[in-house]
Enzyme design. Structure first.
Site, PDB file in Angstrom:
ATOM      1  N   GLY A  10       0.830  -1.204   0.000  1.00 55.12           N
ATOM      2  CA  GLY A  10       0.000   0.000   0.000  1.00 55.12           C
ATOM      3  C   GLY A  10       0.858   1.245   0.000  1.00 55.12           C
ATOM      4  CB  SER A  50     -11.874   5.459 -14.276  1.00 51.02           C
ATOM      5  OG  SER A  50     -11.059   4.474 -13.740  1.00 51.02           O
ATOM      6  CE  LYS A  90     -11.977   5.484 -10.008  1.00 52.33           C
ATOM      7  NZ  LYS A  90     -12.325   4.597 -11.113  1.00 52.33           N
TER       8      LYS A  90
END
Length: 474
Positions: free
Chosen positions: A57, A379, A422
């Site tokens: 991460g 996207s 998002k």
């Protein structure tokens, strides 16, 4: 000197282990669940090969400190070995005894230092291992990190097989693409996403502020942080996935208070919003939703390494011969999305109430603001489609609506990644409705309900549905 056959006894009180993990880290549920599962199996079986976990991460989300909590929760010794910039194979495997200054490798040296054969061993920054003329350390790690082989790890210096199968290896990485595929295959990848604003708020209250007050010699009665102040620092002064930047800013406020006390100045204990600009400087304004007064402007959702963001897609028409121009520092995938959207609209011109000849008599320009920031990925497909449909049909886009999804030439809407980030970015920006591909419904179900309060979702499968939801009738 090696601890042959010496093992620390595991503490199998799973409730205590869970408490320690929750005490030290807020959120990170998947990682904690995996560690508790491992302990549960170990408790039932009494003896097993340890898994090799890889926490992956962005920086500052607590990957390294998790190892320490795991060691404490199961009562094992803790070792941390930094692999960043390691480029010599003998650091892993040791030198042969025939060399002058020969030493065992770091793995065996650390086991000797721990004094037990089953420590929690954190391999920090495994994605930053280099290679040089002295061999390739990431290939040497293949043996260490394979539960089937590491019960007979052979260090060149010790020259006798040593059993590493009881060691709980936890690797950390920021970027999986730089890890050798064979090495990546041996590890169980657990992704740690960035924190949401709500999670950062809890981390600041429970962990950062008490820690910094202690570190900087301040008592909590002299300085108090309200929820609104911490939220303002997170949303307007930091732009990161982790909490390191937030920690530095809180430290700055505490140091400023220490200075006020040292100079004998008057102050009120609670930090107010008006104090922030004087101590931390001006806030930067994050993307907020802008109005829909003109056709052809659409709000898209983007995933970034620091979490999610909203972006605007603008389009305009001029008389011409059907030329498409794209600006805004777009990558290849995003350019292709715009071309697919335009071709789909031309082949389905009846949706817009126009003929193909009429559409071909205009030049189209699509722009994504913030040209200095590179943008790529599939996207924005549905956003490109909606922007073009809106400008051709002169129908405005619905207010407070954002969208994400990949498109195909046949008119399907395909799923995309980064949904949690998002959606939370959309909520921060004041969005009320979101269009998502049907296949991403499972990602929305994964998010805690109170984070998405007040948001309405439209799940779509076809590009025609997107236009029905997003464009106003007039």
């Amino acid at each position: 000197d090696l601890p042959w056959g010496e093992y620390s006894k595991d503490k199998f009180n799973l409730k205590r282990a869970q408490k320690i993990l929750d005490r030290d880290h807020f959120g990170l549920d998947k990682v904690k669940d995996r560690i508790i599962e491992y302990l549960a199996v170990l408790k039932l079986k009494g003896d097993m090969k340890s898994p090799i976990l890889c926490l992956y991460g962005p920086p500052g989300v607590g990957k390294t400190s998790l190892g320490k909590s795991v060691a404490e929760s199961i009562g094992r010794e803790y070792i941390r070995m930094s692999l960043g910039g390691l480029h010599d194979e003998s650091e892993v495997r040791g030198h042969r005894k025939t060399y002058i200054g020969a030493m065992p490798g770091k793995i065996i040296s650390n086991i000797k230092k721990a004094g037990k054969s089953n420590p929690v061993f954190v391999l920090d920054e495994i994605d930053k291992v280099g290679r040089s003329g002295h061999g390739d350390p990431s290939s040497a790690l293949l043996e260490v990190l394979d539960p089937e082989q590491n019960d007979s790890f052979q260090d060149n210096f010790v020259d006798i097989e040593y059993d590493l199968s009881k060691v709980l290896f936890i690797a950390t990485a920021n970027d999986l693409s730089t890890i050798q595929p064979a090495l990546r295959d041996r590890m169980e990848i657990i992704e740690i996403n960035g924190y949401t604003i709500e999670e950062k708020l809890e981390i600041a209250k429970k962990h950062l502020i008490p820690k910094l007050l202690g570190d900087l010699g301040m008592v909590s009665s002299k300085i108090k942080f309200s929820k609104a102040v911490i939220e303002k620092i997170i949303s307007s002064y930091t732009n990161e996935s982790g909490v390191r930047g937030l920690e530095k800013l809180i430290a700055k406020l505490i140091r400023n208070r220490a200075k006020q006390i040292a100079f004998g100045e008057d102050f009120s204990a609670t930090i107010s919003l008006s104090d922030l600009p004087t101590v931390l400087g001006p806030a930067f304004d994050k993307n907020k939703y802008k109005n829909n007064n003109v056709p052809g402007v659409v709000t898209g959702l983007a995933w970034t390494r620091t979490g999610g963001d909203i972006l605007f897609i603008e389009s305009s028409l001029t008389k011409g011969k059907g030329k498409l121009t794209l600006t805004g520092n777009l990558g290849d995938v995003m350019k292709e999305s715009a071309i697919i959207a335009l071709e789909f609209l031309k082949s389905n011109h009846q949706l817009l109430g126009m003929t193909q000849e009429q559409m071909d008599s205009f030049n189209v320009h699509v722009h994504v603001p913030e040209g200095a920031t590179p943008k790529d990925g599939p996207s924005a497909g549905v956003s490109m489609l909606t922007a073009l449909a809106s400008i051709f049909s002169k129908r405005k886009v619905k207010k407070y609506l954002a969208m994400t999804g990949e498109i195909t030439l046949r008119g399907d809407v395909l799923p995309v990644g980064g949904i949690k980030e998002k959606i939370l970015a959309a909520k921060r920006a004041g969005i009320k409705e979101i269009i998502l591909p049907v296949s991403n419904k499972k990602d929305v179900d994964d998010i805690k309900p109170h984070y998405i309060d007040g948001l309405k979702f439209h799940f779509v499968t076809a590009m025609k549905e997107v236009l029905q939801v997003s464009l106003l009738k007039g």
